[in-house]
Structures are given as C-alpha cells and as structure tokens.
Design an enzyme around this catalytic site. Structure first.
Site, PDB file in Angstrom:
ATOM      1  N   ASP A  86       0.786  -1.246   0.000  1.00 45.98           N
ATOM      2  CA  ASP A  86       0.000   0.000   0.000  1.00 45.98           C
ATOM      3  C   ASP A  86       0.818   1.297   0.000  1.00 45.98           C
ATOM      4  OD1 ASP A  86      -1.911  -1.937   0.226  1.00 45.98           O
ATOM      5  OD2 ASP A  86      -2.755  -1.224   2.120  1.00 45.98           O
ATOM      6  N   LYS A 207      -7.020  -5.168  -2.683  1.00 45.45           N
ATOM      7  CA  LYS A 207      -7.768  -5.579  -1.483  1.00 45.45           C
ATOM      8  C   LYS A 207      -8.736  -4.477  -1.059  1.00 45.45           C
ATOM      9  CE  LYS A 207      -4.014  -4.100   1.633  1.00 45.45           C
ATOM     10  NZ  LYS A 207      -4.733  -3.096   2.446  1.00 45.45           N
ATOM     11  N   CYS A 252      -2.000  -2.352   7.871  1.00 47.20           N
ATOM     12  CA  CYS A 252      -1.988  -3.344   6.794  1.00 47.20           C
ATOM     13  C   CYS A 252      -0.699  -4.160   6.743  1.00 47.20           C
ATOM     14  CB  CYS A 252      -2.246  -2.654   5.461  1.00 47.20           C
ATOM     15  SG  CYS A 252      -3.911  -1.926   5.376  1.00 47.20           S
TER      16      CYS A 252
END
Length: 341
Positions: A86, A207, A252
């Site tokens: 990310d 995701k 995450c």
C-alpha cells in the site's frame, strides 16, 4: 547430503545424537561474516524431535534425508517473495496522509530503501498490494450513516470522529475503525506513488474491494471470508520466505505479516521500509511478529538473507514447527483412515 551427515556424525556410529545435531545447527545458523546465531536449548530439542521420526533419540540416515530435503535446503536456498504493501498516494500526501496520525511518521521515507532493494536484491517474486475501495466503503467516516450501528457500539453515528472504532450490525457484529475516504478505485489517491519503482513483471494484489468488509491484510479481508490472489500466487512460485514492508506498519503491514506467519511462511518484516500510524501499535506489531517466530530486520540485511548467506535461527525454528504440524496432520489422517477400515 552424505558428506554433511558424515561430517557431523562425530562418533562415527551412523547416527546423529542431539549434541551432534547442535553442532550442525551452529554451522547452519550464521551469517557470511562468521557470526553464529544460537538456537535456544528448548528450540534445539523441539527441532531435533521433528526429525527424530521414530523417537529413538537419534537421527538416522533416512531421517536425515527428510531433514536435508525439507529443512536444510530451504534454509540454505530460500525462495523469497518481496511484498510491498500500500505505498499509495493517499497514505503519503493525500486524504489519509499518515504523517497527520499520532506517530507523525512520513510515508515518503519508505520509498528510497524499497527502491534500493528492488535494484540490488534478486527476489524470486515481487508483489505490490493496493487498497482498492469502492466509494461506499464501510471504513469511510463519510459513510457512517449508510449502515446501522449495533447497540454495543461504543460510539454513536452522530458522535463518531475519524479514527474512532464503531460496531456495525451483523452476524456477528462487525468492529470497524473509521478512516477518511481514501484509495477510492481509479483515483489519484489509489495510485502507487510516482517515485516507487514498479517492475513490469511484478504482481499487483487488490484488497478492500468489498464495500461491506475492510481488508487490512493482503491475504484476507478482516472477516476471513474472502482471500485475495496472493495465496495462490505464492503457492504457484513455491515461496518459502516473505519480506513485508510498506504502509501502514501497524495496520496493513502488520496484519499481513501476522497472516503470513499463521499460514506458515517464514516471515521477515522490514523496519526501515515501513511507517505507521500509532507508536504503541507499531510496538505491538513488532512483538507479535517476534513472538510468532518472525524476524524484523533493516533493508541492509536483506540481500544476504535472500541469498542464503545470513541464516536466522528464528526462521529455521518456524520452518521446523511447520514441518511438525504437517507430519502430525498426516499421522492423524492415516490413523483416521485406518480406523475407518
């Protein structure tokens, strides 16, 4: 294999006892500067017992073949995947800029060390994950009025603030931390940062695509209802080791590392290639990874580890315990089949 077995069979009796096995581990767990890593006494016993298949307190030639093929070979020649989590615009300079969170860490800091790793380390596979939310996603505080809160929620919809945790109705009720709208599909905020190197042959994993369920881990959504493509991709490449880094350390990145360990991968968290939201939660993430036989290193240590020149006992022990679990499953399955007949 034969030469190794003979070299550590110090008394020449055709078996390895635990003291001879200890000498083997001292040769195995070291780095290329000569530093020897010590396997704790209990971990040494646990590992020895995995390969002492018949429980006679010795490892014979046949048992050593199993040890060699399933343990030593992996430690010396790991198959390494690099997972960059990310590193997207919204987390660096957009709507969820992590520098505005309590830890006040700068997401830009991860790009240089990640790029250096991509330039200098030959990973067997490279993955980039992306938060990829629809505009009506459950995690957005702007959408708090779109779903009914459970009576047990500690915060009402009217009083909810960014970063609060609420509980939505469901079976079971769903705990959810509220974030600013971020990483909306096909927007600038969802794009990987322009300064991050992106390999053409790398795999992107998306995701958080379900509007009703958040997804911190790159493996699963938060309810463990749906997996991403990552599990299948790693299996296809026979990966043994996963190097994980990115944003945010305690959200995450941490959730992904915990899942990687739970699935059974030898997991390495890259400290200087990760930045987070809350300092206390970052420390909790580190403790969880270490407690579960993961390793936390800086990027300068990665090349030697990927090349099998720096071999950590924590990762060796993790692999041994996964082999133990697999052997136990086989024994239980065989016993069940025998009982059925």
């Amino acid at each position: 294999m034969d030469a190794c077995y003979q070299a550590f069979d110090k008394d020449g009796d055709g078996f390895l006892n635990i003291e001879e096995f200890k000498l083997l581990t001292r040769a195995l767990f070291r780095n290329d500067t000569g530093k020897i890593y010590r396997l704790e006494d209990q971990q040494l016993k646990d590992t020895f017992n995995v390969f002492d298949l018949n429980g006679d307190s010795h490892i014979d030639k046949e048992e050593f073949a199993f040890c060699w093929n399933h343990w030593i070979k992996v430690i010396v020649r790991p198959i390494s995947a690099f997972l960059i989590v990310d590193v997207q615009n919204d987390f660096i300079s957009g709507t969820l800029n992590i520098s505005n969170c309590s830890a006040q860490q700068n997401g830009l800091d991860v790009i240089e060390p990640i790029n250096k790793l991509l330039d200098t380390v030959k990973f067997d596979a490279v993955f980039y994950s992306l938060d990829w939310h629809p505009s009506d996603h459950v995690s957005f505080i702007e959408n708090i009025g779109e779903r009914e809160l459970d009576p047990s929620s500690p915060v009402t919809a009217e009083n909810a603030q960014t970063y609060d945790t609420v509980i939505f109705c469901g079976s079971p009720p769903q705990k959810q931390r509220l974030w600013p709208r971020h990483c909306v599909q096909d927007t600038w905020g969802s794009e990987l940062h322009k300064d991050l190197k992106v390999f053409d042959n790398a795999t992107k994993v998306y995701k958080g695509t379900n509007p009703d369920v958040d997804s911190y881990s790159v493996f699963w959504d938060n309810k463990k209802m749906t997996d991403t493509t990552l599990c299948a991709q790693l299996r296809m490449r026979n990966a043994t080791d996963i190097y994980i880094c990115g944003l945010a350390y305690d959200v995450c990145v941490g959730a992904t590392a915990v899942d990687a360990l739970a699935i059974g991968y030898r997991t390495i968290l890259l400290d200087d290639c990760s930045r987070g939201v809350d300092l206390t939660d970052i420390e909790k993430t580190k403790n969880t990874v270490i407690t579960n036989n993961g390793v936390i290193v800086n990027s300068s240590q990665v090349k030697a580890m990927v090349e099998g020149r720096d071999r950590r006992p924590e990762l060796g022990y993790k692999l041994a315990m996964e082999l133990k679990a697999t052997l136990n499953e086989r024994r239980n399955s065989n016993q069940a089949s025998f009982s059925a007949t």
